[in-house]
Design an enzyme around this catalytic site. Structure first.
Site, mmCIF file in Angstrom:
data_model
loop_
_atom_site.group_PDB
_atom_site.id
_atom_site.type_symbol
_atom_site.label_atom_id
_atom_site.label_comp_id
_atom_site.label_asym_id
_atom_site.label_seq_id
_atom_site.Cartn_x
_atom_site.Cartn_y
_atom_site.Cartn_z
ATOM 1 N N GLU A 37 65.552 45.799 4.015
ATOM 2 C CA GLU A 37 66.258 46.974 4.531
ATOM 3 C C GLU A 37 66.571 48.010 3.453
ATOM 4 O O GLU A 37 67.721 48.374 3.224
ATOM 5 C CB GLU A 37 67.537 46.520 5.247
ATOM 6 C CG GLU A 37 67.216 45.708 6.495
ATOM 7 C CD GLU A 37 68.426 45.172 7.219
ATOM 8 O OE1 GLU A 37 68.418 45.183 8.456
ATOM 9 O OE2 GLU A 37 69.391 44.731 6.548
ATOM 10 N N GLU B 293 63.258 38.672 10.765
ATOM 11 C CA GLU B 293 64.574 38.397 11.350
ATOM 12 C C GLU B 293 64.459 38.553 12.861
ATOM 13 O O GLU B 293 63.984 39.591 13.337
ATOM 14 C CB GLU B 293 65.645 39.357 10.823
ATOM 15 C CG GLU B 293 66.017 39.170 9.371
ATOM 16 C CD GLU B 293 67.127 40.116 8.922
ATOM 17 O OE1 GLU B 293 67.905 40.576 9.797
ATOM 18 O OE2 GLU B 293 67.204 40.398 7.717
#
Length: 626
Positions: free
Chosen positions: A466, A534
Site C-alpha cells: 500500500e 489480502e
C-alpha cells in the site's frame, strides 16, 4: 565522524557506517558447537539495560554515551521490549493516518517542491527518545577477533556509540543492523550506548496497520569474526525440467587470511551427496554440480538437504563450521499464466501475519512461532505473507522445515501519503518517483534479499504494501529481478497506477476484490495469474462468503488463492481496573488519538492465539485444496 541529529529529517541518510546486509547463516567454532547450535563466537546482550526516556529530542540527555556522564537518574528496561509496553510512553494504534495528524503539521521531505522539512523530526515535540546503555566485558570466545554488534530490530531510528566513540546510524526497523566495534573495544569493561528515536523520515514509509511502538524489540548480539570467515553465502539450488535432476552452485564472500573451505552435502538419511574443496585462489565459487534423483521440497514433503561448510586456515586448523539446510524446488509462472511448484499447479491457502504477542507486542518469542506453525498445520494453512516487513530470522528457518510457502515482504508502507479519507490522493506520496527517496527503499529491498535469499520456503518477493507506485518502486522491482531469476515478484499497489502495470509485479493482485470481479478478470485470457495478497478481512466473526472465492480455484487455473487478512488480532492483554479480570484492549482503549478502534482485531485467532469461530470455515475451505 560525529553523529548529527539532522539525519532524522533527511531521507537520503538512512545508514551511516552500517555494514552491508548479508546472508543470515550461523557459524560456529567447530562441529561440536554446530551440533549443539551454541556458538562461542556469539555473545548475547539481551537483558536489563540502563534506560532514560525523554519526551522529545530537546529533553534528551545529550551526552549520555560519554564514559564520564552522570547516569544516576537512569532506570532500567528489558531488551528486547517495546518502550510503550514498559509504561514509558503512550500506547497508540492507527491503521492509515499518521500518529501526528491533527497535532503537528508535517509533509515528507521533497514532496512539495524543494521542501527539506528541516527540523521536522529532529525538533519534533512528539518524537520520543530512548537512551539505552549496556556495560559488557567480552566473552573469551570473542577476544582477539574483530567484533561486530548486530541489532536484529530497532524501531525506528538509532544512533550507536561504544566507549564514547560514535559507531553508526540506522533506520530500517525490521532488518538486522550490524556495526564494527573493533577499533574502540577495550580490555575489561565496555560501554555500549544506543539512542532510539520513535520518528524519522522512515516513519513515512513504515506506516503499517499496527500499534506504533519504539525501542530495541529484537535480540542484540556481539559477533566475533574468525580469522578466515564466510561473510556471505549464496546457495543456488535449481531443478531441471525433468523434476528429478538438480544442480547446486555456491558463491562465497570471504574475509580474512588465506585458507580453504570444505563443502559437504548430505541427504536426510545422512548419506553423502557432495564433497568438494574450495581454495583461496580469489574465486570462492562452486560451479553448479548436477545431482541426479533429488528429493523435491514442498508443503507436504519439506525435504531439506544438509549443507556443511568447514573453513580451515592456512595450517589446516578448523576455524569455522557453517551448517545450512536447503531444499530443491522450482517455482514458476508458465506460458498459460498458471503458478506452478515443481511442475504442478500451486494453490495458496495463506494468511497474512503480523509478529504479535499480546503481552510483548512485536517482541515475539520462539514459542510464539512454534504455536503459530501448529495452528497453520491444524487448519490447512500452507502459506504466509510477512506483512508488512521482514520477520525475525528464526521464522524463516522454521518455515523451511515445516514446508510453509512464504511471500517475503520488505519493510515498506506509506499508506497515509497517498490515500486520504478513502480516496486516492497522492499529492505528497513517498517514495513515488522522488530521487531523494529512491536509495532508501531500494536498500530495504536489498536487505530483504541479501538476508533471506537462501531460504527454500520463500517462493515470492514482495516489494511492500500500500505505497502507490512510481519510479522508486519500479527500481525495487527491477532490483529483485536483477539479483534473483528464480522467484516471481509481487506488488499490489500498481492497481492504482496502471501505467506501471506492465513493469511492476508478476501477479495481478487486488485487495478485497469481490469474487465476481476476480472472475471477470480471469475470464479475459489473463496475462498474469491472480493472487489475493489480502482477502477475507477477518473482523469480528468474518470470513463469511469464503466459498465464493474457493470455487474459483476449480474453474480457473490462473487463480492462485491467497492470504487472509489476517492471522492474529493485535490486542494487548491487561487487567481491567474495575473488574480485576484480564481483558483484551484494542486501538482506542488506551486514550490514544486517531485510533481505528477494533480494526486492530481482524485475525482468525484472538491475540492469545485462541482460534475464533471463523477458523472452522478456514479449515474447511482450505482443506478442499491441500
Amino acid at each position: 565522524m560525529e553523529a548529527e541529529l539532522k539525519w532524522l529529517d533527511d531521507p537520503e541518510v538512512f545508514r551511516v557506517n552500517q555494514l552491508p546486509a548479508h546472508s543470515d547463516h550461523r557459524f560456529y567454532r567447530d562441529q561440536e558447537e554446530a551440533a549443539l547450535e551454541k556458538s562461542s563466537y556469539v555473545q548475547n546482550l539481551n537483558g536489563r539495560w540502563g534506560f532514560k526516556f525523554s519526551k522529545n529530542p530537546m529533553e534528551r540527555p545529550v551526552d549520555f554515551y560519554k564514559l564520564d556522564f552522570d547516569r544516576n537518574d537512569f532506570g532500567e528496561i528489558e531488551v528486547p521490549s517495546e518502550i510503550e509496553l514498559s509504561n514509558f510512553a503512550q500506547i497508540n494504534y492507527t491503521n492509515i493516518t499518521m500518529p501526528w495528524t491533527g497535532k503537528i503539521y508535517r509533509r515528507p521531505a521533497y514532496t512539495m517542491g524543494d521542501n527539506k522539512e528541516e527540523g521536522s523530526f529532529s525538533q519534533g515535540q512528539d518524537n520520543t527518545v530512548g537512551s539505552y546503555v549496556r556495560h559488557f566485558t567480552l566473552a573469551e570466545g570473542l577476544k582477539n577477533h574483530d567484533v561486530h554488534v548486530v541489532f536484529e530490530g530497532v524501531e525506528r531510528a538509532m544512533y550507536v556509540w561504544l566507549n564514547g566513540h560514535f559507531i553508526g546510524y540506522a533506520e530500517d526497523s525490521f532488518t538486522p543492523s550490524e556495526f564494527d566495534l573493533t577499533p574502540y573495544l577495550v580490555d575489561g569493561d565496555n560501554l555500549l550506548a544506543v539512542e532510539v528515536y520513535k520518528h524519522a523520515t522512515s516513519s513515512w514509509i513504515e506506516d503499517q496497520d499496527m500499534f506504533r511502538f519504539s525501542g530495541i524489540f529484537r535480540d542484540v548480539n556481539l559477533v566475533a569474526q574468525p580469522s578466515i570467515h564466510v561473510q556471505d553465502l549464496k546457495i543456488d539450488a535449481r531443478v531441471a525440467d525433468d523434476m528429478k535432476t538438480g544442480s547446486l552452485g555456491l558463491v562465497l564472500k570471504m574475509v580474512g587470511q588465506p585458507g580453504s573451505v570444505q563443502v559437504e552435502v548430505a541427504d536426510q538419511t545422512g548419506a553423502a551427496v557432495l564433497n568438494r574443496q574450495l581454495n583461496a585462489d580469489g574465486n570462492w565459487t562452486m560451479a553448479p554440480v548436477q545431482l541426479v534423483g533429488i528429493h523435491l521440497w514442498d508443503n507436504h514433503h519439506p525435504y531439506l538437504y544438509q549443507l556443511t561448510l568447514t573453513v580451515r586456515d592456512a595450517t589446516g586448523r578448523v576455524v569455522e563450521v557453517i551448517p545450512y539446510q536447503f531444499g530443491f524446488r522450482r517455482v514458476e509462472i508458465d506460458q498459460d499464466k498458471v503458478l506452478r511448484l515443481n511442475g504442478k499447479r500451486l494453490i495458496i491457502n495463506g494468511v497474512n501475519r503480523h509478529e504479535w504477542n499480546c503481552h510483548r507486542g512485536r517482541a515475539v518469542t520462539i514459542e510464539d512461532m512454534h504455536t503459530d506453525l501448529g495452528i497453520f498445520k491444524e487448519n490447512n494453512i500452507n502459506a504466509v505473507r510477512t506483512s508488512h516487513y521482514p520477520d525475525q530470522i528464526p521464522w524463516y528457518y522454521l518455515c523451511d522445515r515445516e514446508g510453509i510457502y512464504m511471500m517475503a515482504e520488505n519493510n515498506l508502507e506509506s499508506h497515509a501519503t497517498w490515500q486520504k479519507f478513502g480516496q486516492d490522493e497522492p499529492s505528497y506520496n513517498v517514495p513515488g518517483s522522488l530521487p531523494q527517496w529512491k536509495e532508501a527503499v531500494v536498500d530495504r529491498a536489498r536487505s530483504n534479499y541479501e538476508t533471506f535469499k537462501n531460504h527454500t520456503a520463500i517462493l515470492f518477493w514482495s516489494v511492500g504494501n500500500e505505497s502507490y507506485a512510481g519510479e522508486d518502486i519500479l527500481a525495487m522491482n527491477n532490483y529483485y529481478k536483477e539479483v534473483d531469476d528464480t522467484r516471481p515478484v509481487h506488488y499490489e499497489g500498481v492497481v492504482h497506477t496502471k501505467e506501471y502495470r506492465d513493469q511492476i509485479s508478476d501477479f495481478e493482485s487486488w485487495m478485497y476484490l469481490p469474487p465476481k470481479e476476480v472472475e471477470a478478470y480471469l475470464k479475459k485470457n489473463p496475462d498474469k495469474p491472480f493472487i489475493e495478497c489480502e482477502y477475507m478481512h477477518s473482523m469480528g466473526n468474518s470470513v463469511g462468503g469464503m466459498g465464493s472465492y474457493i470455487k474459483l480455484l476449480d474453474k480457473y487455473p490462473q487463480y492462485c488463492g491467497g492470504f487472509i487478512w489476517d492471522f492474529v488480532d493485535q490486542a494487548i492483554e491487561v487487567v481491567d481496573p474495575v473488574t480485576g479480570q484480564k481483558s483484551m484492549r484494542y486501538g482506542g482503549d488506551f486514550d490514544d488519538h486517531h485510533a481505528d478502534n477494533e480494526f486492530s482485531g481482524d485475525g482468525i485467532c484472538f491475540a492469545d492465539r485462541t482460534p475464533k469461530p471463523a477458523m472452522q470455515e478456514v479449515k474447511y475451505y482450505y482443506g478442499l485444496h491441500k
